[in-house]
Scaffold this active site. Structure first.
Site, PDB file in Angstrom:
ATOM      1  N   TYR A 118       0.814  -1.212   0.000  1.00 20.73           N
ATOM      2  CA  TYR A 118       0.000   0.000   0.000  1.00 20.73           C
ATOM      3  C   TYR A 118       0.853   1.271   0.000  1.00 20.73           C
ATOM      4  CZ  TYR A 118      -3.123   3.729   1.402  1.00 20.73           C
ATOM      5  OH  TYR A 118      -3.794   4.930   1.453  1.00 20.73           O
ATOM      6  N   LYS A 150       1.231   4.118  -3.028  1.00 15.33           N
ATOM      7  CA  LYS A 150       0.919   5.543  -2.877  1.00 15.33           C
ATOM      8  C   LYS A 150       2.140   6.400  -3.212  1.00 15.33           C
ATOM      9  CE  LYS A 150      -2.518   6.969  -1.788  1.00 15.33           C
ATOM     10  NZ  LYS A 150      -3.727   7.272  -2.595  1.00 15.33           N
TER      11      LYS A 150
HETATM   12  N1  NAD Z   1      -8.497   6.590   5.119  1.00 18.88           N
HETATM   13  C1  NAD Z   1      -7.380   7.229   5.431  1.00 18.88           C
HETATM   14  O1  NAD Z   1      -6.987   7.326   6.597  1.00 18.88           O
HETATM   15  C2  NAD Z   1      -6.563   7.855   4.346  1.00 18.88           C
HETATM   16  C3  NAD Z   1      -5.446   8.622   4.722  1.00 18.88           C
HETATM   17  C4  NAD Z   1      -4.654   9.179   3.715  1.00 18.88           C
HETATM   18  C5  NAD Z   1      -5.001   9.020   2.381  1.00 18.88           C
HETATM   19  N2  NAD Z   1      -6.075   8.283   2.039  1.00 18.88           N
HETATM   20  C6  NAD Z   1      -6.399   8.163   0.608  1.00 18.88           C
HETATM   21  O2  NAD Z   1      -7.698   8.722   0.419  1.00 18.88           O
HETATM   22  C7  NAD Z   1      -8.297   8.150  -0.746  1.00 18.88           C
HETATM   23  C8  NAD Z   1      -9.713   7.727  -0.401  1.00 18.88           C
HETATM   24  O3  NAD Z   1      -9.561   6.701   0.548  1.00 18.88           O
HETATM   25  P1  NAD Z   1     -10.694   6.401   1.654  1.00 18.88           P
HETATM   26  O4  NAD Z   1     -10.001   6.233   2.967  1.00 18.88           O
HETATM   27  O5  NAD Z   1     -11.809   7.377   1.513  1.00 18.88           O
HETATM   28  O6  NAD Z   1     -11.132   4.945   1.211  1.00 18.88           O
HETATM   29  P2  NAD Z   1     -12.486   4.481   0.512  1.00 18.88           P
HETATM   30  O7  NAD Z   1     -12.314   3.020   0.255  1.00 18.88           O
HETATM   31  O8  NAD Z   1     -13.639   4.951   1.327  1.00 18.88           O
HETATM   32  O9  NAD Z   1     -12.511   5.279  -0.872  1.00 18.88           O
HETATM   33  C9  NAD Z   1     -11.875   4.768  -2.016  1.00 18.88           C
HETATM   34  C10 NAD Z   1     -12.831   4.928  -3.195  1.00 18.88           C
HETATM   35  O10 NAD Z   1     -12.157   4.467  -4.374  1.00 18.88           O
HETATM   36  C11 NAD Z   1     -13.065   3.642  -5.100  1.00 18.88           C
HETATM   37  N3  NAD Z   1     -12.319   2.676  -5.908  1.00 18.88           N
HETATM   38  C12 NAD Z   1     -11.585   1.637  -5.471  1.00 18.88           C
HETATM   39  N4  NAD Z   1     -11.079   0.958  -6.522  1.00 18.88           N
HETATM   40  C13 NAD Z   1     -11.503   1.587  -7.654  1.00 18.88           C
HETATM   41  C14 NAD Z   1     -11.322   1.367  -9.047  1.00 18.88           C
HETATM   42  N5  NAD Z   1     -10.602   0.333  -9.500  1.00 18.88           N
HETATM   43  N6  NAD Z   1     -11.927   2.215  -9.914  1.00 18.88           N
HETATM   44  C15 NAD Z   1     -12.670   3.266  -9.461  1.00 18.88           C
HETATM   45  N7  NAD Z   1     -12.882   3.527  -8.147  1.00 18.88           N
HETATM   46  C16 NAD Z   1     -12.296   2.695  -7.264  1.00 18.88           C
HETATM   47  C17 NAD Z   1     -13.880   2.935  -4.019  1.00 18.88           C
HETATM   48  O11 NAD Z   1     -15.086   2.443  -4.558  1.00 18.88           O
HETATM   49  C18 NAD Z   1     -14.087   4.072  -3.002  1.00 18.88           C
HETATM   50  O12 NAD Z   1     -15.240   4.825  -3.298  1.00 18.88           O
HETATM   51  C19 NAD Z   1      -7.394   6.985  -1.161  1.00 18.88           C
HETATM   52  O13 NAD Z   1      -6.607   7.371  -2.285  1.00 18.88           O
HETATM   53  C20 NAD Z   1      -6.492   6.770   0.063  1.00 18.88           C
HETATM   54  O14 NAD Z   1      -5.236   6.246  -0.290  1.00 18.88           O
HETATM   55  C21 NAD Z   1      -6.874   7.700   2.980  1.00 18.88           C
HETATM   56  C1  LIG Z   2      -2.403  -3.034  17.194  1.00 19.58           C
HETATM   57  C2  LIG Z   2      -3.872  -2.761  17.145  1.00 19.58           C
HETATM   58  C3  LIG Z   2      -4.464  -2.937  18.509  1.00 19.58           C
HETATM   59  O1  LIG Z   2      -5.401  -2.021  18.858  1.00 19.58           O
HETATM   60  C4  LIG Z   2      -4.096  -1.327  16.629  1.00 19.58           C
HETATM   61  C5  LIG Z   2      -4.078  -1.355  15.108  1.00 19.58           C
HETATM   62  C6  LIG Z   2      -4.296   0.043  14.575  1.00 19.58           C
HETATM   63  C7  LIG Z   2      -4.172   0.047  13.048  1.00 19.58           C
HETATM   64  C8  LIG Z   2      -5.350  -0.703  12.444  1.00 19.58           C
HETATM   65  C9  LIG Z   2      -4.072   1.502  12.561  1.00 19.58           C
HETATM   66  C10 LIG Z   2      -2.888   2.243  13.217  1.00 19.58           C
HETATM   67  C11 LIG Z   2      -2.434   3.310  12.200  1.00 19.58           C
HETATM   68  C12 LIG Z   2      -3.483   3.208  11.085  1.00 19.58           C
HETATM   69  C13 LIG Z   2      -3.086   3.744   9.711  1.00 19.58           C
HETATM   70  C14 LIG Z   2      -2.766   5.258   9.772  1.00 19.58           C
HETATM   71  O2  LIG Z   2      -3.832   5.953  10.407  1.00 19.58           O
HETATM   72  C15 LIG Z   2      -2.598   5.830   8.411  1.00 19.58           C
HETATM   73  C16 LIG Z   2      -3.035   5.232   7.282  1.00 19.58           C
HETATM   74  C17 LIG Z   2      -2.702   5.858   5.965  1.00 19.58           C
HETATM   75  C18 LIG Z   2      -3.893   5.905   5.009  1.00 19.58           C
HETATM   76  O3  LIG Z   2      -3.447   6.234   3.716  1.00 19.58           O
HETATM   77  C19 LIG Z   2      -4.650   4.603   4.962  1.00 19.58           C
HETATM   78  C20 LIG Z   2      -5.010   4.083   6.358  1.00 19.58           C
HETATM   79  C21 LIG Z   2      -3.768   3.943   7.270  1.00 19.58           C
HETATM   80  C22 LIG Z   2      -2.847   2.886   6.700  1.00 19.58           C
HETATM   81  C23 LIG Z   2      -4.250   3.553   8.711  1.00 19.58           C
HETATM   82  C24 LIG Z   2      -4.776   2.101   8.742  1.00 19.58           C
HETATM   83  C25 LIG Z   2      -5.061   1.585  10.161  1.00 19.58           C
HETATM   84  C26 LIG Z   2      -3.837   1.728  11.055  1.00 19.58           C
HETATM   85  C27 LIG Z   2      -2.721   0.852  10.556  1.00 19.58           C
END
Ligand code: NAD
Ligand SMILES: C[C@@H](CO)CCC[C@@H](C)[C@H]1CC[C@H]2[C@@H]3[C@H](O)C=C4C[C@@H](O)CC[C@]4(C)[C@H]3CC[C@]12C
Length: 342
Positions: A132, A136
């Site tokens: 992952y 990214k």
């Molecule tokens: N959740 C977090 O903590 C976090 C933190 C930093 C960055 N991000 C980034 O934010 C963005 C959105 O992530 P999210 O957390 O909202 O997750 P999410 O799964 O809710 O959103 C991802 C979206 O992408 C769509 N998708 C997946 N595969 C696809 C494909 N092949 N074609 C078209 N659409 C597709 C999914 O249907 C979904 O609506 C991602 O790029 C993720 O890397 C998330």
């Molecule tokens: C050891 C477990 C006992 O409670 C706790 C596990 C926690 C994990 C599930 C999460 C800790 C840190 C999180 C990640 C972080 O917040 C940033 C992220 C980057 C974003 O692009 C996607 C989600 C994530 C990887 C997020 C996922 C969940 C954790 C690993």
């Protein structure tokens, strides 16, 4: 938020693999909302969706650190999908591209080195092995390298990447998983991470606003913002991952047991490895993807927090949702879930 906050918006196209019924609610206003069911790995589908767009906000992605999908699929969606979006902009003449990157492009790295209240310029050895973060980092690099490429019509493409830290708020699946885990354990969660390990978190509404603002300002500030990265941040407090979650799960009836980890770290490492073995053994029968695995344990145990104002300095970003509002909205969402859980 685009429909509410962007006066220049004439059409909003939503391209996603999975379209939900919630999209219908967006179609009640004056702005044309076009929902397109498509796959970002299919270049022709992306090009058809992008054609004629003024700006693309590319946020599609596979957020999988639990082994639910293969490394190849993660790469195909996050890297090839991003390549397809860039090429669609170039081929159809869309000049502005905003990409949702991630803190993980930076870290935590495989050495478990802390990133303590760092910013976009803080030196840090970004070394990854997990599919992952690797995907990214590659995708972000493609977006930034594409800045300045000539698009159809001869004008330059202007790109920008936003790096949210751990997003929380309404719809957060992992928060939902923790809540249900606590319900199964009689309203308790057991501390596994030292309270001293800070993890940066940012409210989803503030992340969304930063995207809207960049999409608006990228044209007027192309020289300054083009090819730049910005951490997504707000005034959410620095806490351990578990303590931060309890800000929402506590008012919903859960209790975090222990002021320090209840199990020794070596036992957590063993349990995380056991989960990987079980996932492999069970895969022919079912998908076993628990929260605890070697990667998530390492992530949770490594301090990663940001302290920056680059987005404010470059395009006037101020988080519209205070910590109190972000907390209240998230609690209300969990409580609404609680209602459905009872
Ligand atoms: N959740 C977090 O903590 C976090 C933190 C930093 C960055 N991000 C980034 O934010 C963005 C959105 O992530 P999210 O957390 O909202 O997750 P999410 O799964 O809710 O959103 C991802 C979206 O992408 C769509 N998708 C997946 N595969 C696809 C494909 N092949 N074609 C078209 N659409 C597709 C999914 O249907 C979904 O609506 C991602 O790029 C993720 O890397 C998330
Ligand atoms: C050891 C477990 C006992 O409670 C706790 C596990 C926690 C994990 C599930 C999460 C800790 C840190 C999180 C990640 C972080 O917040 C940033 C992220 C980057 C974003 O692009 C996607 C989600 C994530 C990887 C997020 C996922 C969940 C954790 C690993």
């Amino acid at each position: 938020m685009l429909l509410q906050q962007e006066p220049q918006l004439r059409e909003l196209r939503i391209f996603d693999l999975h379209l939900g019924p919630w999209l219908e609610e967006l179609k009640t206003g004056p702005v044309q909302v076009t929902a397109i069911q498509g796959d970002v790995t299919q270049a022709h589908e992306v090009a058809a969706a992008v054609a004629g767009a003024h700006v693309v906000i590319h946020t599609a992605g596979l957020v999988d650190v639990f082994g639910k999908t293969s490394p190849e699929t993660i790469h195909e969606v996050n890297v090839q999908g991003t390549r397809n979006v860039i090429e669609a902009c170039v081929q159809t003449g869309t000049r502005f591209l905003v990409y949702t990157s991630s803190m993980e492009v930076v870290g935590p790295n495989i050495k478990g080195q802390p990133f303590y209240r760092g910013n976009e310029n803080t030196p840090y050895e970004a070394v990854h092995r997990h599919p992952y973060p690797c995907s990214k980092a590659l995708a972000e690099q493609l977006v930034l390298e594409a800045n300045g490429r000539k698009v159809l019509g001869g004008l330059p493409l202007v790109t920008c990447a936003l790096r949210p830290t751990g997003i929380y708020g309404e719809g957060h699946q992992i928060m939902r998983d923790f809540y249900h885990q606590g319900l199964r354990l009689g309203g308790r969660l057991f501390r596994a991470i030292p309270a001293s390990v800070e993890h940066g978190r940012v409210y989803v509404g503030n992340v969304a606003w930063m995207h809207v603002l960049v999409a608006r300002e990228l044209e007027h500030r192309a020289a300054l913002m083009g090819g730049q990265v910005y951490f997504c941040y707000d005034n959410s407090p620095y806490k351990s991952y578990e303590d931060f979650n309890m800000e929402f799960l506590g008012p919903c009836g859960l209790r975090l047991v222990g002021t320090r980890p209840l199990l020794p770290y070596w036992l957590l490492v063993f349990l995380a490895a056991l989960n990987v073995l079980l996932q492999w053994l069970l895969r022919p029968l079912l998908l076993y993807a628990p929260l605890l695995n070697p990667y998530t344990l390492a992530m949770a145990n490594t301090t990663f927090t940001v302290s920056t104002d680059k987005a404010r300095r470059h395009f006037g970003y101020e988080p519209p949702f205070s910590w109190e509002e972000s907390r209240t909205r998230t609690i209300r969402w969990v409580q609404a879930m609680e209602g459905s859980a009872q």
